[in-house]
Write a protein that holds these residues in place. Structure first.
Motif, mmCIF file in Angstrom:
data_model
loop_
_atom_site.group_PDB
_atom_site.id
_atom_site.type_symbol
_atom_site.label_atom_id
_atom_site.label_comp_id
_atom_site.label_asym_id
_atom_site.label_seq_id
_atom_site.Cartn_x
_atom_site.Cartn_y
_atom_site.Cartn_z
ATOM 1 N N ASN A 169 10.081 21.285 63.875
ATOM 2 C CA ASN A 169 9.379 20.662 63.376
ATOM 3 C C ASN A 169 9.651 19.590 62.614
ATOM 4 N N GLU A 170 9.700 20.374 61.498
ATOM 5 C CA GLU A 170 9.439 19.706 60.308
ATOM 6 C C GLU A 170 10.134 18.107 59.781
ATOM 7 N N ALA A 171 11.727 18.381 61.012
ATOM 8 C CA ALA A 171 12.636 17.555 60.208
ATOM 9 C C ALA A 171 12.645 16.391 61.624
ATOM 10 N N TYR A 172 12.229 16.865 63.214
ATOM 11 C CA TYR A 172 12.387 15.457 63.496
ATOM 12 C C TYR A 172 10.829 15.305 63.977
ATOM 13 N N GLN A 173 9.926 16.533 64.541
ATOM 14 C CA GLN A 173 8.108 15.941 64.641
ATOM 15 C C GLN A 173 8.443 15.017 66.169
ATOM 16 N N SER A 174 9.349 16.139 66.275
ATOM 17 C CA SER A 174 8.827 15.529 67.874
ATOM 18 C C SER A 174 8.514 15.702 69.081
ATOM 19 N N SER A 175 7.904 15.395 69.614
ATOM 20 C CA SER A 175 7.535 16.059 71.030
ATOM 21 C C SER A 175 7.563 14.988 72.236
ATOM 22 N N MET A 176 7.107 16.176 73.062
ATOM 23 C CA MET A 176 8.193 16.191 74.958
ATOM 24 C C MET A 176 7.451 15.395 76.117
ATOM 25 N N GLN A 177 7.356 14.791 77.135
ATOM 26 C CA GLN A 177 6.793 14.019 77.451
ATOM 27 C C GLN A 177 7.138 15.098 79.146
ATOM 28 N N PRO A 178 7.270 15.747 79.814
ATOM 29 C CA PRO A 178 8.288 16.342 81.549
ATOM 30 C C PRO A 178 8.121 14.690 81.739
ATOM 31 N N LEU A 179 8.976 14.947 82.972
ATOM 32 C CA LEU A 179 9.397 13.359 83.625
ATOM 33 C C LEU A 179 10.261 13.923 84.272
ATOM 34 N N ASN A 180 10.316 15.919 84.683
ATOM 35 C CA ASN A 180 10.298 15.993 85.731
ATOM 36 C C ASN A 180 11.156 17.714 85.895
ATOM 37 N N TYR A 181 10.395 18.642 87.056
ATOM 38 C CA TYR A 181 11.085 19.751 86.550
ATOM 39 C C TYR A 181 11.388 20.265 88.418
ATOM 40 N N GLU A 182 11.952 21.505 88.130
ATOM 41 C CA GLU A 182 12.721 21.950 89.298
ATOM 42 C C GLU A 182 13.153 23.412 88.977
ATOM 43 N N GLN A 183 13.080 24.374 90.060
ATOM 44 C CA GLN A 183 13.499 25.792 89.657
ATOM 45 C C GLN A 183 13.954 26.404 91.492
ATOM 46 N N SER A 184 14.486 26.915 90.907
ATOM 47 C CA SER A 184 14.743 27.929 91.068
ATOM 48 C C SER A 184 15.160 29.237 91.145
ATOM 49 N N GLY A 185 14.262 30.563 92.072
ATOM 50 C CA GLY A 185 14.521 31.396 91.171
ATOM 51 C C GLY A 185 14.033 31.616 90.066
ATOM 52 N N SER A 186 14.221 32.633 89.295
ATOM 53 C CA SER A 186 14.291 32.417 87.763
ATOM 54 C C SER A 186 14.783 31.892 86.476
ATOM 55 N N LYS A 187 15.151 30.390 87.327
ATOM 56 C CA LYS A 187 16.155 29.141 87.091
ATOM 57 C C LYS A 187 15.368 28.416 86.745
ATOM 58 N N ALA A 188 15.237 27.690 86.310
ATOM 59 C CA ALA A 188 15.018 26.116 86.187
ATOM 60 C C ALA A 188 15.066 25.200 84.562
ATOM 61 N N VAL A 189 15.113 23.954 85.395
ATOM 62 C CA VAL A 189 15.190 22.296 84.529
ATOM 63 C C VAL A 189 13.921 21.655 84.316
ATOM 64 N N LEU A 190 14.078 21.661 83.083
ATOM 65 C CA LEU A 190 12.332 20.256 82.658
ATOM 66 C C LEU A 190 13.230 19.552 82.082
ATOM 67 N N THR A 191 13.225 18.006 82.597
ATOM 68 C CA THR A 191 13.715 16.957 81.957
ATOM 69 C C THR A 191 12.178 16.308 80.814
ATOM 70 N N ALA A 192 12.459 15.824 79.770
ATOM 71 C CA ALA A 192 11.549 15.484 79.184
ATOM 72 C C ALA A 192 11.746 13.841 78.541
ATOM 73 N N LYS A 193 11.608 13.260 78.057
ATOM 74 C CA LYS A 193 11.284 12.477 77.213
ATOM 75 C C LYS A 193 11.239 12.585 75.813
ATOM 76 N N VAL A 194 11.996 13.018 74.998
ATOM 77 C CA VAL A 194 11.630 13.484 73.440
ATOM 78 C C VAL A 194 11.587 12.188 72.439
ATOM 79 N N SER A 195 10.679 12.478 72.001
ATOM 80 C CA SER A 195 10.140 11.599 71.180
ATOM 81 C C SER A 195 10.435 11.785 69.593
ATOM 82 N N GLY A 196 10.205 11.610 67.966
ATOM 83 C CA GLY A 196 10.349 11.799 67.401
ATOM 84 C C GLY A 196 11.533 10.992 65.617
ATOM 85 N N THR A 197 10.992 11.618 64.631
ATOM 86 C CA THR A 197 11.507 10.881 63.355
ATOM 87 C C THR A 197 13.442 10.930 63.830
ATOM 88 N N PHE A 198 13.925 11.465 65.017
ATOM 89 C CA PHE A 198 15.360 11.424 64.691
ATOM 90 C C PHE A 198 16.213 10.173 65.548
#
Length: 107
Positions: A53-82
């Motif tokens: 957080n200190e290094a990159y000040q990143s924030s995320m905007q979720p684009l897609n979410y897929e879950q199967s059982g106890s596993k999932a993949v969140l796709t997000a646009k991440v913006s910050g100072t990197f």
């Protein structure tokens, strides 16, 4: 897009730069793999996200979410100072007892 409560909290605490609340989204024995390193347990995860957080000040905007059982993949646009911001990342999540038990961040 409908997200499980813990995933919603995960995004909210990232966007608010609240490292303690972020770590509370994880189990006591959770592991996070990001940028070639693994962080295990809530305290290491809190320290990792606090530094990020200190290094990159990143924030995320979720684009897609897929879950199967106890596993999932969140796709997000991440913006910050990197370099290259913003980028789209995939957050590979594993769940246990309604908390995040594993997280692997990939490009």
């Amino acid at each position: 897009m409908e997200l499980p409560k813990v995933v919603g909290r995960f995004i909210e605490t990232q966007n608010n730069y609240d490292s303690k609340a972020y770590a509370a989204c994880f189990t006591d024995t959770a592991s996070v793999h990001d940028e070639g390193k693994t962080h295990t347990g809530k305290e290491e995860i809190r320290q990792w996200i606090e530094h990020a957080n200190e290094a990159y000040q990143s924030s995320m905007q979720p684009l897609n979410y897929e879950q199967s059982g106890s596993k999932a993949v969140l796709t997000a646009k991440v913006s910050g100072t990197f370099p290259g911001s913003p980028i789209v990342l995939k957050f590979h999540l594993g769940f246990k007892d309604d908390l995040i038990d594993s997280l692997k961040v990939t490009g």
